[in-house]
Design an enzyme around this catalytic site. Structure first.
Site, PDB file in Angstrom:
ATOM      1  N   CYS A   1      36.999 -14.802  54.686  1.00 54.52           N
ATOM      2  CA  CYS A   1      36.539 -14.469  53.333  1.00 54.52           C
ATOM      3  C   CYS A   1      35.566 -13.302  53.320  1.00 54.52           C
ATOM      4  CB  CYS A   1      35.836 -15.676  52.718  1.00 54.52           C
ATOM      5  SG  CYS A   1      36.845 -17.136  52.695  1.00 54.52           S
TER       6      CYS A   1
ATOM      7  N   ASN B   1      31.571 -18.224  51.870  1.00 57.19           N
ATOM      8  CA  ASN B   1      32.330 -17.844  53.070  1.00 57.19           C
ATOM      9  C   ASN B   1      31.947 -18.799  54.201  1.00 57.19           C
ATOM     10  OD1 ASN B   1      33.620 -16.596  55.190  1.00 57.19           O
ATOM     11  ND2 ASN B   1      32.203 -14.875  55.313  1.00 57.19           N
ATOM     12  N   GLY B   2      32.941 -19.427  54.825  1.00 59.94           N
ATOM     13  CA  GLY B   2      32.648 -20.378  55.905  1.00 59.94           C
ATOM     14  C   GLY B   2      33.144 -21.760  55.523  1.00 59.94           C
TER      15      GLY B   2
ATOM     16  N   TRP C   1      40.230 -16.305  52.262  1.00 58.29           N
ATOM     17  CA  TRP C   1      41.211 -16.623  53.305  1.00 58.29           C
ATOM     18  C   TRP C   1      41.225 -18.143  53.364  1.00 58.29           C
ATOM     19  CZ3 TRP C   1      41.680 -18.840  58.219  1.00 58.29           C
ATOM     20  CH2 TRP C   1      42.788 -18.418  58.970  1.00 58.29           C
TER      21      TRP C   1
ATOM     22  N   GLU D   1      49.060  -8.000  75.978  1.00 61.51           N
ATOM     23  CA  GLU D   1      48.516  -7.319  74.810  1.00 61.51           C
ATOM     24  C   GLU D   1      49.627  -6.658  73.990  1.00 61.51           C
ATOM     25  OE1 GLU D   1      45.971  -7.430  73.209  1.00 61.51           O
ATOM     26  OE2 GLU D   1      45.783  -5.576  72.078  1.00 61.51           O
TER      27      GLU D   1
ATOM     28  N   LYS E   1      40.486 -10.294  60.379  1.00 59.87           N
ATOM     29  CA  LYS E   1      39.905  -9.420  61.405  1.00 59.87           C
ATOM     30  C   LYS E   1      38.832 -10.165  62.196  1.00 59.87           C
ATOM     31  CE  LYS E   1      39.167  -5.350  63.334  1.00 59.87           C
ATOM     32  NZ  LYS E   1      40.197  -4.852  64.248  1.00 59.87           N
TER      33      LYS E   1
ATOM     34  N   LYS F   1      50.337  -7.588  70.121  1.00 53.16           N
ATOM     35  CA  LYS F   1      50.326  -6.559  69.079  1.00 53.16           C
ATOM     36  C   LYS F   1      51.617  -6.607  68.273  1.00 53.16           C
ATOM     37  CE  LYS F   1      47.108  -5.554  68.957  1.00 53.16           C
ATOM     38  NZ  LYS F   1      45.758  -5.620  69.447  1.00 53.16           N
TER      39      LYS F   1
ATOM     40  N   GLU G   1      51.902  -9.663  66.091  1.00 60.10           N
ATOM     41  CA  GLU G   1      50.876  -9.613  65.052  1.00 60.10           C
ATOM     42  C   GLU G   1      51.255  -8.695  63.895  1.00 60.10           C
ATOM     43  OE1 GLU G   1      47.349  -7.811  66.668  1.00 60.10           O
ATOM     44  OE2 GLU G   1      46.056  -8.663  65.128  1.00 60.10           O
TER      45      GLU G   1
ATOM     46  N   HIS H   1      61.228 -17.785  86.711  1.00 57.37           N
ATOM     47  CA  HIS H   1      60.848 -19.207  86.655  1.00 57.37           C
ATOM     48  C   HIS H   1      61.142 -19.810  85.278  1.00 57.37           C
ATOM     49  CE1 HIS H   1      59.193 -18.989  90.645  1.00 57.37           C
ATOM     50  NE2 HIS H   1      58.588 -17.868  90.291  1.00 57.37           N
TER      51      HIS H   1
ATOM     52  N   ARG I   1      39.514  -7.807  56.552  1.00 55.00           N
ATOM     53  CA  ARG I   1      39.171  -9.111  57.126  1.00 55.00           C
ATOM     54  C   ARG I   1      40.313 -10.116  56.922  1.00 55.00           C
ATOM     55  NH1 ARG I   1      33.316  -9.672  57.257  1.00 55.00           N
ATOM     56  NH2 ARG I   1      33.483 -11.879  56.835  1.00 55.00           N
TER      57      ARG I   1
HETATM   58  O1  M6R Z   1      36.439 -10.255  67.150  1.00 58.42           O
HETATM   59  P1  M6R Z   1      37.095 -10.808  68.384  1.00 58.42           P
HETATM   60  O2  M6R Z   1      37.328  -9.749  69.405  1.00 58.42           O
HETATM   61  O3  M6R Z   1      36.346 -11.965  68.962  1.00 58.42           O
HETATM   62  O4  M6R Z   1      38.483 -11.333  67.896  1.00 58.42           O
HETATM   63  C1  M6R Z   1      39.321 -12.078  68.729  1.00 58.42           C
HETATM   64  C2  M6R Z   1      40.745 -12.070  68.221  1.00 58.42           C
HETATM   65  O5  M6R Z   1      40.821 -12.678  66.967  1.00 58.42           O
HETATM   66  C3  M6R Z   1      41.279 -10.635  68.092  1.00 58.42           C
HETATM   67  O6  M6R Z   1      41.151  -9.946  69.292  1.00 58.42           O
HETATM   68  C4  M6R Z   1      42.745 -10.642  67.665  1.00 58.42           C
HETATM   69  O7  M6R Z   1      43.528 -11.204  68.665  1.00 58.42           O
HETATM   70  C5  M6R Z   1      43.162  -9.203  67.351  1.00 58.42           C
HETATM   71  N1  M6R Z   1      43.181  -8.987  65.938  1.00 58.42           N
HETATM   72  C6  M6R Z   1      44.485  -8.833  67.876  1.00 58.42           C
HETATM   73  O8  M6R Z   1      44.790  -7.505  67.569  1.00 58.42           O
END
Ligand code: M6R
Length: 621
Positions: A2, A101-102, A77, A491, A616, A495, A498, A514, A27
């Site tokens: 949020c 927020n939270g 969110w 990674e 984010k 990506k 995501e 495996h 966010r």
């Molecule tokens: O803010 P952080 O680095 O702790 O966030 C951790 C993950 O949520 C973050 O790296 C997420 O996997 C990325 N958005 C991926 O691109």
């Protein structure tokens, strides 16, 4: 997660709220809303979906909102209750209107209690309940500010709120205990509050980061801080933010993500400059800062992180073990925090988090502090919560990262861990001075090498685009690699999932047989990361195995590696290994997997910068 914005002063409040909420869109959110004073009454406009829906409601509303000078806004969110208009914030209870927020962990108990007062919450949210508490305090004789303060002490869990009262026009009250809240004085007279500093930068670069347990009261005269428990006035120090508002724009790139991928050379230089002591001539001279004192004493390191930051930590392990010979463990924060792990004496726990707000990572640091274990944070956001939870922080200087997908923050996290490894290697004489010096000299060359390859006419952009065009209809994707290339395979797959919403897996190349090799056929694309390092030949053998089963192969390998190239359908070259130490190859591979995912996502037509369901900073567990 949020986003909150609040404004009171002399400027058009609704415009500020909408612009601020747009700055917080990165966010992640699924509904939005604003509330503002018009002729002494508070009006609410909220909707499920994007902020544009709220703008439409505003444009259709009578009378025009442009004269409003006090209001609050929110992007939600969803956690408790579906992402509907009814559950969207702001919430109104009588004369009280709030955004939150939270998470309110004791919401079920509070709800039961509120129902016994004869009240009926209108939404499924935990947030709305707070309004009932405030209203009751006011009815019991408390002033508005005191009612917010007292009510907040009843909440369990970490959160922040910003509240207005129809009986107190021109006052916004914020409380932080968990989710971040930042406040600033409008130089034209007034106050602005937000979940992070970005919405404030349009008004000022001088901001106040609220501490846990701070109440802030904003009026057209400015801001005042109070202690949540006692109500006593407190002073908070101002921080000057060095991110300019221009850095928050796309600057001609189609997406923030693309811009941020291209900003990696600068982000690396800025991070080097901010962490190294330029007056020293020895390699890896970390500037004297508290983090260095903690690293000096480490006999063992535990890197704790989530998502992309966890991948950066996996690379950190390689460097810390290889160069500094320090036993290093890497943990997923969400697992580690509930596992009752054994922490050996001499261990330093490092939380790696670009946002500095990830709930699981922060929880681990908190647990460790309670156990007396020394902790460090690695983050990109000054004054984020990690700087309070860890004993000391090493900051990356990637600048604001708006795209939800981490790109330049990933590279700079890797850099910080490499710098720590190089520094400890010298300090402990754990590696040959000559080798470490070569590594450092190569590191300094790296940003230029990256820039050259990233340019439109450079080695990467065209071939990656072409590969994406041929691949985007593939049934699935495997990224494979060994050694340094394994975390990059993870990674690359993260990506792609995501931002392109396609099935992708990152695998250690030696693990394919495996199990997952059963999935390989001629509709699958396999991205083989095999630079000329000590693992190359083994990875090429694994390539042959998937090629024999029909996979479409994208090779990421050293320019001139004709054997490897001849096995691939698409080829993305890395500069000659002689130009760079093999330890540094991850910095070149990272933008390649990011760009490939980006191009595939663009072809799929997804919302690259704001992928569905994601946030984010993940401030809830
Ligand atoms: O803010 P952080 O680095 O702790 O966030 C951790 C993950 O949520 C973050 O790296 C997420 O996997 C990325 N958005 C991926 O691109």
């Amino acid at each position: 997660m949020c986003g909150i914005v609040g404004y009171v002063g002399h400027r058009p409040a609704v415009e500020i709220l909408l612009k601020g909420l747009k700055r917080l869109e990165y966010r992640g959110y699924d509904s939005a809303g604003v509330a503002f004073f018009m002729n002494g009454k508070i009006q609410l406009k909220k909707s499920e979906g994007k902020l544009e829906n709220v703008e439409k409601l505003l444009n259709a509303s009578e009378p025009p909102y442009s004269s409003a000078t006090c209001g609050i806004g929110h992007t939600r969110w969803a956690t408790h209750g579906k992402p509907t208009t009814q559950n969207a914030h702001p919430h109104r209870t009588g004369h009280i209107v709030l955004v939150h927020n939270g998470i309110i962990e004791n919401y079920q108990d509070l709800k039961k209690e509120i129902i016994t007062w004869g009240k009926t919450p209108q939404s499924e949210t935990d947030s709305e309940l707070f309004g009932f508490l405030v209203e009751r305090e006011v009815q019991g004789g408390a002033s508005f500010v005191d009612a917010v303060r007292k009510s907040f002490t009843r909440l369990e869990g970490g959160c922040s709120v910003v509240v207005m009262s129809e009986n107190d026009p021109g006052v916004i009250v914020g409380v932080r205990n968990g989710s971040p809240l930042v406040a600033a004085i409008d130089p034209q007279g007034g106050a602005v509050l937000a979940s992070d500093a970005q919405p404030l930068l349009d008004i000022t670069q001088e901001v106040f980061f609220l501490e846990h347990g701070d109440v802030v009261v904003g009026t057209e005269k400015g801001i005042e801080f109070f202690d949540l428990k006692t109500g006593a006035k407190v002073q908070r120090a101002m921080t000057k933010i060095d991110w300019s508002v221009e850095k928050l724009d796309k600057q001609g790139f189609a997406h923030y993500m693309l811009k941020e991928i291209h900003e990696q050379p600068t982000a690396l230089v800025d991070t080097l400059n901010s962490i190294l002591d330029r007056a020293k001539t020895d390699p890896f001279p970390l500037a004297l800062q508290p983090a260095v004192g903690i690293l000096d004493k480490a006999e063992q390191i535990m890197l704790v992180a989530c998502g992309t930051s966890w991948h950066a930590a996996l690379l950190g392990k390689f460097w810390l073990e290889n160069w500094a010979r320090i036993p290093t463990h890497v943990e997923l924060a969400s697992e580690f925090r509930y596992r009752n792990p054994v922490i050996m004496p001499g261990t330093v726990v490092i939380g790696v988090t670009q946002s500095g707000e990830t709930a699981d990572t922060l929880a681990v640091l908190k647990q460790m502090r309670e156990l007396g274990v020394p902790t460090l944070g690695v983050t990109n956001v000054r004054n984020s919560t990690v700087s309070r939870e860890a004993d000391a922080v090493l900051y990356t200087s990637a600048g604001p990262e708006i795209g939800v997908a981490a790109t330049k923050t990933f590279s700079t996290q890797m850099l910080v861990m490499l710098l720590a490894a190089g520094y400890l290697a010298i300090k402990r004489s754990a590696s040959s001075n000559k080798e470490v010096t070569k590594l450092f000299h190569d590191l300094v060359k790296l940003p230029m090498l990256l820039s050259q390859n990233l340019e439109e006419g450079g080695a990467w952009m065209q071939v990656i685009r072409k590969a994406a065009q041929n691949l985007y209809k593939s049934k699935g994707f495997f990224f494979i690699g060994r050694g340094y290339s394994f975390p990059l395979a993870l990674e690359g797959a993260l990506k792609l999932k995501e931002i392109a919403y396609v099935h992708a897996e990152g695998y250690a190349a030696g693990e394919l047989k495996h199990g997952p090799i059963a999935m390989i056929d001629n509709e699958m694309a396999v991205i083989v990361i095999a630079p000329c390092d000590r693992w190359r030949d083994k990875t090429i053998s694994n390539l042959e195995e998937v090629k024999a089963r029909g996979a479409i192969i994208v090779g990421v390998g050293e320019e001139g590696d004709e054997k490897f190239r001849s096995l691939c359908n698409h080829w993305i070259p890395l500069p000659h290994a002689s130009d760079l130490h093999e330890s540094l190859l991850p910095f070149l591979v990272a933008p390649i997997v990011q760009l490939l995912s980006y191009e595939l996502a663009v072809l799929k037509g997804t919302d690259v910068d704001k992928p569905r369901n994601l946030a984010k900073s993940v401030t809830v567990e």
